[in-house]
Design a protein around this motif. Structure first.
Motif, PDB file in Angstrom:
ATOM      1  N   PRO A  23      -9.557   3.166  42.759  1.00  0.00           N
ATOM      2  CA  PRO A  23      -9.257   2.637  44.099  1.00  0.00           C
ATOM      3  C   PRO A  23      -9.406   1.122  44.172  1.00  0.00           C
ATOM      4  N   ILE A  24     -10.429   0.581  43.507  1.00  0.00           N
ATOM      5  CA  ILE A  24     -10.664  -0.867  43.554  1.00  0.00           C
ATOM      6  C   ILE A  24      -9.535  -1.603  42.847  1.00  0.00           C
ATOM      7  N   TYR A  46     -20.181  -4.165  45.723  1.00  0.00           N
ATOM      8  CA  TYR A  46     -20.114  -5.451  45.024  1.00  0.00           C
ATOM      9  C   TYR A  46     -20.181  -5.248  43.510  1.00  0.00           C
ATOM     10  N   SER A  47     -21.076  -4.375  43.075  1.00  0.00           N
ATOM     11  CA  SER A  47     -21.221  -4.120  41.635  1.00  0.00           C
ATOM     12  C   SER A  47     -19.946  -3.506  41.050  1.00  0.00           C
ATOM     13  N   LEU A  51     -17.327  -4.831  38.155  1.00  0.00           N
ATOM     14  CA  LEU A  51     -16.977  -3.996  37.011  1.00  0.00           C
ATOM     15  C   LEU A  51     -15.466  -3.794  36.914  1.00  0.00           C
ATOM     16  N   ALA A  52     -14.822  -3.563  38.054  1.00  0.00           N
ATOM     17  CA  ALA A  52     -13.373  -3.395  38.060  1.00  0.00           C
ATOM     18  C   ALA A  52     -12.670  -4.688  37.639  1.00  0.00           C
ATOM     19  N   SER A  53     -13.203  -5.827  38.074  1.00  0.00           N
ATOM     20  CA  SER A  53     -12.615  -7.118  37.690  1.00  0.00           C
ATOM     21  C   SER A  53     -12.756  -7.341  36.189  1.00  0.00           C
ATOM     22  N   PHE A  54     -13.907  -6.974  35.648  1.00  0.00           N
ATOM     23  CA  PHE A  54     -14.105  -7.066  34.204  1.00  0.00           C
ATOM     24  C   PHE A  54     -13.083  -6.202  33.469  1.00  0.00           C
ATOM     25  N   ALA A  55     -12.876  -4.969  33.953  1.00  0.00           N
ATOM     26  CA  ALA A  55     -11.914  -4.069  33.320  1.00  0.00           C
ATOM     27  C   ALA A  55     -10.510  -4.650  33.378  1.00  0.00           C
ATOM     28  N   LEU A  84     -15.836 -17.013  36.425  1.00  0.00           N
ATOM     29  CA  LEU A  84     -15.996 -17.542  35.076  1.00  0.00           C
ATOM     30  C   LEU A  84     -16.868 -16.613  34.224  1.00  0.00           C
ATOM     31  N   LEU A  85     -17.941 -16.113  34.797  1.00  0.00           N
ATOM     32  CA  LEU A  85     -18.825 -15.213  34.047  1.00  0.00           C
ATOM     33  C   LEU A  85     -18.099 -13.929  33.664  1.00  0.00           C
ATOM     34  N   VAL A  86     -17.359 -13.351  34.612  1.00  0.00           N
ATOM     35  CA  VAL A  86     -16.612 -12.122  34.332  1.00  0.00           C
ATOM     36  C   VAL A  86     -15.579 -12.365  33.238  1.00  0.00           C
ATOM     37  N   CYS A  87     -14.842 -13.472  33.352  1.00  0.00           N
ATOM     38  CA  CYS A  87     -13.791 -13.776  32.375  1.00  0.00           C
ATOM     39  C   CYS A  87     -14.379 -14.054  30.991  1.00  0.00           C
ATOM     40  N   LEU A  88     -15.507 -14.760  30.943  1.00  0.00           N
ATOM     41  CA  LEU A  88     -16.123 -15.068  29.653  1.00  0.00           C
ATOM     42  C   LEU A  88     -16.691 -13.820  28.985  1.00  0.00           C
ATOM     43  N   VAL A  89     -17.316 -12.939  29.769  1.00  0.00           N
ATOM     44  CA  VAL A  89     -17.836 -11.698  29.198  1.00  0.00           C
ATOM     45  C   VAL A  89     -16.687 -10.823  28.700  1.00  0.00           C
ATOM     46  N   ALA A  90     -15.592 -10.766  29.463  1.00  0.00           N
ATOM     47  CA  ALA A  90     -14.423  -9.992  29.035  1.00  0.00           C
ATOM     48  C   ALA A  90     -13.811 -10.579  27.770  1.00  0.00           C
TER      49      ALA A  90
END
Length: 223
Positions: A23-24, A46-47, A51-55, A84-90
């Motif tokens: 859904p997200i 929020y969490s 997580l969905a953004s990371f995916a 930036l954190l999400v993109c770097l971890v991905a």
């Protein structure tokens, strides 16, 4: 260690395809839906959005959408940092999967592309990855996988990615927040970073062409 990482990838894939994040991902650019979802779910919401953004980014989706979402949810400054954190971890996850699990597979199926990328990134890897991140075209997923498979130094990969992601991330976080409500200094900063990114890209690419030309001249004299 390799099997532990593979197991983690499988667990995450199971979570993704089980429907928890669907859904997200389907409404991730819909501000009205996000507002209602966060009001209803609170901290869990929020969490799950993170997580969905990371995916999305890890699968090769546009980081601009993620910056837009977090700019709306957190505001331009915090939204830029979270994006930036999400993109770097991905990016690091893609890099490590390629380095640990996919190197031989990619070399077997894409030998020419890996060889070309290795020749491109072997000299001044920080600057080359920075150039690829600053360009508004191209696939981040392909860059991540090729960087891991040819062994680009991880520190150069991460730092160049962080700097290269910043201009577009800030711009789209401002758009998500609403430029009319943004501080003028933030708008001018985003414009300045965009201009600087174009200048840096042009300089790095010119240096790459000069080096390639000088190498061809040396090879021509040797033959």
């Amino acid at each position: 260690m390799k099997w532990v990482k593979l197991a983690l990838v499988c667990v995450f894939a199971g979570l993704l395809f089980s429907g928890v994040l669907n859904p997200i991902l389907a409404h991730i650019s819909d501000k009205s839906w996000l507002s209602g979802y966060l009001t209803d779910k609170g901290y869990v919401g929020y969490s799950l959005i993170v997580l969905a953004s990371f995916a999305l980014v890890a699968a090769g989706g546009p980081k601009q959408v993620v910056a837009f979402v977090f700019g709306y949810v957190y505001g331009p400054i915090v939204g830029t940092v979270v994006t930036l954190l999400v993109c770097l971890v991905a990016a690091l996850a893609n890099y490590m999967v390629a380095r640990v699990l996919l190197t031989h597979t990619l070399a077997r199926f894409f030998p020419l592309r890996m060889n070309k990328f290795n020749q491109f990134a072997s000299r001044a890897p920080f600057m080359k990855i920075l150039m690829l991140r600053l360009l508004p075209v191209g696939s981040n997923l392909v860059t991540n996988l090729l960087s891991g498979s040819v062994g680009v130094p991880v520190w150069a990969f991460i730092t160049a990615s962080a700097i290269g992601y910043l201009p577009q991330t800030l711009i789209f976080a401002l758009v998500g927040h609403g430029i009319n409500g943004a501080d003028h200094a933030m708008i001018y900063t985003s414009i300045g970073l965009s201009l600087l990114s174009f200048i840096l890209t042009a300089l790095i690419y010119r240096d790459h062409l000069k080096h390639k030309l000088s190498t061809l001249q040396v090879e021509g004299k040797a033959s």
